[in-house]
Design an enzyme around this catalytic site. Structure first.
Site, short mmCIF file in Angstrom:
data_model
loop_
_atom_site.label_atom_id
_atom_site.label_comp_id
_atom_site.label_asym_id
_atom_site.label_seq_id
_atom_site.Cartn_x
_atom_site.Cartn_y
_atom_site.Cartn_z
N TYR A 68 0.82 -1.22 0.00
CA TYR A 68 0.00 0.00 0.00
C TYR A 68 0.85 1.26 0.00
O TYR A 68 0.33 2.36 0.15
CB TYR A 68 -0.92 0.01 1.22
CG TYR A 68 -2.12 -0.89 1.10
CD1 TYR A 68 -1.97 -2.23 0.75
CD2 TYR A 68 -3.40 -0.42 1.35
CE1 TYR A 68 -3.06 -3.06 0.64
CE2 TYR A 68 -4.50 -1.25 1.25
CZ TYR A 68 -4.32 -2.57 0.90
OH TYR A 68 -5.41 -3.39 0.80
N LYS B 63 3.61 -13.83 6.06
CA LYS B 63 3.89 -14.93 5.15
C LYS B 63 5.42 -15.01 5.05
O LYS B 63 6.02 -14.93 3.97
CB LYS B 63 3.21 -14.65 3.79
CG LYS B 63 3.20 -15.83 2.84
CD LYS B 63 2.26 -16.94 3.25
CE LYS B 63 2.40 -18.10 2.29
NZ LYS B 63 1.79 -19.34 2.79
N ASP C 41 -2.19 -17.51 5.55
CA ASP C 41 -3.14 -18.45 4.94
C ASP C 41 -3.75 -19.35 6.02
O ASP C 41 -4.96 -19.54 6.10
CB ASP C 41 -2.48 -19.27 3.82
CG ASP C 41 -1.07 -19.73 4.16
OD1 ASP C 41 -0.53 -19.33 5.22
OD2 ASP C 41 -0.49 -20.49 3.37
N ASP D 247 -5.63 -5.47 6.05
CA ASP D 247 -6.83 -5.00 5.35
C ASP D 247 -7.76 -6.19 5.06
O ASP D 247 -8.96 -6.15 5.34
CB ASP D 247 -6.40 -4.33 4.03
CG ASP D 247 -7.53 -3.52 3.43
OD1 ASP D 247 -8.56 -3.31 4.09
OD2 ASP D 247 -7.39 -3.08 2.26
#
Ligand code: NAD
Length: 360
Positions: A124, A191, A225, A249
């Site tokens: 972002y 991640k 995940d 988000d």
């Protein structure tokens, strides 16, 4: 003496929910002088700019703002006004509580989670290179040369910067938030197994920061995940979640889904000595001007705002009034009804009126 607070009504349903929240906040008796400024589509029409400087100036001056959602068209060169405000004022911590309220139909009860999302970096950051542009081609050549990895020439590129500085301040914010709000555990979600130098740095920094809170707040790590699956299977296992920008988000909407939808999910963007309060939801353009959408997310953002400015009692009163109206189930909007076409659903204004009545 009244205190000045900036009010940005926003686009689409923004003005309706912002007005509902303003009326409810005023009804608590806290003396606020609202300074209304326009950003988004309205500002583009009147002064040719989506985010006029006077909006940022007003927030800088008043230190606190309540903001309705603002449209961001998908694709093209249009940057999100919402993201631009957070960047311009360095509102680096996005706080989004996800809490169950009795009477809201949802798959789960008794959820009480808080998402702490890093607001300034990651994908972002707004550093993007458009497909086919000369600078994109030269960047692709440069990356191929240094990384020895192929990138298709017709690629667009978004850059994901994650720094030790920004990671450290958001993780500290999350742990301090946990301590201040009697929360037991912070789960850091990344991640890091795949993006070792960005998410990996976020996690490594989190491990370092967590040492300073040993014995006070539990530190836990999760992969994003797997976290999505765990949140759906056993959301009660979690307390405070700290995440880089993009995952924060996405998981905010997931957590809003756990508690009954976007109509009830509030948020705050907090920096050093400055904060902007806004719902998680967007401008829901198809409902504009229909007096139909749920004002709760915006009103609860107002509750967060009242707590932030030290008006704890008023915050509690307003949250209790919201709780009572939802639990009674009479003056609630369509999204709280079992059948979304239920003709007895209240409008945005009428739900706010019912909340105000409870405050009197
Ligand atoms: P959205 O949140 O505006 O709406 C998606 C759907 O959620 C709506 O169609 C509606 O069914 C439901 N919904 C949202 N708010 C609700 C409410 N208060 N009460 C009842 N139901 C509600 O998401 P979108 O359609 O993806 O985005 C519309 C625009 O808003 C886009 O331009 C987007 O960029 C922008 N946006 C702004 C912000 C912000 O200002 N912070 C946040 C998210 C999206």
């Amino acid at each position: 003496m009244s205190r000045k607070i900036t009010l940005i009504p926003g686009d689409g349903i923004g003005p309706e929910v912002a007005l509902a929240a303003k009326r409810c906040i005023d009804a608590t008796g806290v003396k606020i002088e609202w300074v209304e400024v326009i950003a988004g589509e309205g500002a583009l029409k009147t002064c040719g700019e989506l985010l006029p400087e006077n909006v940022l100036e007003s927030i800088r001056k008043n230190k606190v703002a309540l903001k309705g959602p603002i449209v961001t068209p998908i694709g093209g060169g249009f940057r999100s006004v919402n993201v631009a405000i957070r960047h311009a004022l360095d509102l680096y911590a996005c706080v989004r509580p996800a809490k169950s309220y009795t009477g809201v139909k949802s798959r789960y009860q008794d959820i009480d989670l808080v998402i702490i999302r890093e607001n300034s970096e990651d994908l972002y950051a707004g550093i993007e290179f458009e497909e086919g542009k000369p600078e994109t081609k030269s960047l692709i050549e440069q990356i191929q040369k240094t990384s020895k990895k192929a990138i298709r020439p017709d690629s667009g590129i978004s850059i994901k910067p994650i720094s030790r500085f920004a990671s450290e301040r958001i993780i500290k914010f999350a742990f301090d938030y946990a301590l201040k709000n009697n929360r037991k555990k912070v789960t850091v979600v990344t991640k890091a197994n795949i993006m070792k130098f960005t998410d990996g740095l976020f996690l490594k920094t989190a491990r370092d920061v967590a040492k300073g809170y040993e014995g006070k707040v539990i530190f836990e790590e999760a992969l994003v995940d797997n976290m999505c699956m765990q949140l759906v299977q056993k959301p009660h296992n979690f307390d405070v979640l700290a995440l880089p920008n993009l995952y924060g988000d996405i998981l905010s909407d997931l957590c809003a889904g756990l508690i009954g939808g976007l109509g009830i999910a509030p948020g705050a963007n907090i920096g050093d000595g400055m904060a902007v309060f806004e719902a998680v939801h967007g401008s829901a353009p198809k409902y504009t001007g229909l007096n139909k959408v749920n004002p709760t997310a915006m009103i609860l953002s107002g509750v967060l705002m009242l707590r932030y400015i030290g008006e704890t009692k008023a915050a509690e009163q307003l949250e209790n009034a919201v709780k009572e109206v939802i639990a009674a189930g009479e003056f609630v909007t369509y999204d709280f009804k079992a059948n979304r076409d239920d003709p007895s659903a209240a409008g945005t204004k009428e739900m706010a009126d019912a909340i105000i009545k409870k405050l009197k």
